[in-house]
Write a protein that holds these residues in place. Sequence first.
Motif, short mmCIF file in Angstrom:
data_model
loop_
_atom_site.label_atom_id
_atom_site.label_comp_id
_atom_site.label_asym_id
_atom_site.label_seq_id
_atom_site.Cartn_x
_atom_site.Cartn_y
_atom_site.Cartn_z
N THR A 99 -5.38 -1.23 18.60
CA THR A 99 -6.24 -0.66 19.65
C THR A 99 -7.53 -0.13 19.02
O THR A 99 -7.60 0.09 17.81
N LYS A 100 -8.53 0.08 19.85
CA LYS A 100 -9.81 0.59 19.35
C LYS A 100 -9.64 1.98 18.74
O LYS A 100 -10.26 2.30 17.72
N SER A 101 -8.80 2.81 19.36
CA SER A 101 -8.61 4.17 18.83
C SER A 101 -7.89 4.12 17.48
O SER A 101 -8.17 4.93 16.58
N ALA B 119 -10.48 3.17 14.93
CA ALA B 119 -11.37 4.32 14.66
C ALA B 119 -10.67 5.34 13.76
O ALA B 119 -11.28 5.87 12.82
#
Length: 481
Positions: free
Chosen positions: A452-454, A457
């Motif tokens: 996922t993007k999170s 990050a």
Amino acid sequence: MFKQIKEAKEAVKNKNENLESIKKMKKNISDLEKEINFLSDKIQTKKKLLARIELKIERKTDEEAGVQRRIDSLKATYLKLFKDEESKLEEQLESNRIKIEKSKLEEQLESNRIKNEQSKRRKELELDKRNRIYSSLVELLTKIEKRKKNEEIIKAKTMSEIRTNKEIDVLMDSFVSKNDTFVLCIPTVVDNILECIEKDKEYGEGEWTYIQMPRPYSSSQWEGWRLYENKISTFFSLLSKKGYVTQGEEKYYLGVLKEKSLQKNYEEMEDEFQPLLQLNVDNSTYQEAIFLFIQLVDKQGIKDLRNLSFLERYLVRSGFLEKEIEYEELYKMVSDEVENYNVIKMEKELSEGSEKQGEDKLTFNDIQTMDGRNFEIFLVDLLNNLGYRAEATKTSGDQGVDILARKRGKTYAVQAKRYSGTVGNKAIQEVISGKEYYDADVTWVITNSSYTKSAIALAAKTHTILWDGSKLKNVMEIAGM
């Protein structure tokens, strides 16, 4: 008979009436004749009056003609007099104008003469003043030049000491390790910071506005300037307090920070490029190194400046490049090889498909059907093939770490995530927690899926290595598994 008598009487009566009417008509005619005669007399009288009036009018007309002739004569006389007078006045005015202009010209000439004398005097005074100032400046410049030479000698000696001073080297290493300074490695960023420093000196700190122009690397230039304002300038102040010369030497210090940032990026990305680092450079070509790089980062990854920075340093250290080159040039060189890489890859795939299927070779599709434990065992074999010393942890109570791998004095805490969905933050959080438990140096999550993007990050923030399915497949091909 009576009837005839009656008709005769009526005839006599009618005759009498006719006679009476004739009399009246004669009387009327007589009256009309009298009236006509009266009117004729009156008309004659009027004609005589009209004749007299016409005579008077004729006389008046003659009088008016005489008056007009006198008026015309007087008009001609006065016009002549006026013209003569006007001519005299014009001559007089012209004479006066000439006198006035002559007087003004004489005044102007006199004024110019006075001004010229004053200007000449001022120039003489100014020249004398300039000569005195010039003499003073020459004397001052001579003193400044001597002082500058002395300062340069002292500064050169100081900078020489700084370059060989271990304390400042340790401070810079510490600063780079604790801050994300890679932005300094991006083209034009350091030059932009130096320009902004000069503006601070010229206009005063905080007295000018940074305008982000739409040009290449503009966002990185802004990020670099913010890094300087928030971190680097404070670091320079610290160096100044410790007695190091920073004023006017910002270019040198920024260059050192840039070099250390490049080295930090190289060291941080060595784990990502282990197959490339294991390449036998003596028996490999430049093209083979580029192909391996493309295989590790995919087509999109060749645009990443951190990847290009690592590749540039690797190619120079390995002898494939004589010296460092600009990122744009390196990107073009890699892009030019992408098509060749794709052609060779397809040829290899077609060749493998036509061979007999007698070999018991693991494919990526096989990975998709593995359970979690077999996936961990597979990754241990893969990491061992890549030069790590890897071993699986115990199945229960592993503290979020499935594999421990060691290489070049570093311990890697690896979590294996054989997953059908998208991997989220939890996997990164678990391996970070396990890192402390196993006293590892690097955290690493490997999955056959994606993130996922999170999660991406969080991994970037905690410096956790992420391998997704695409990266795993490429590494399998490189390792020959």
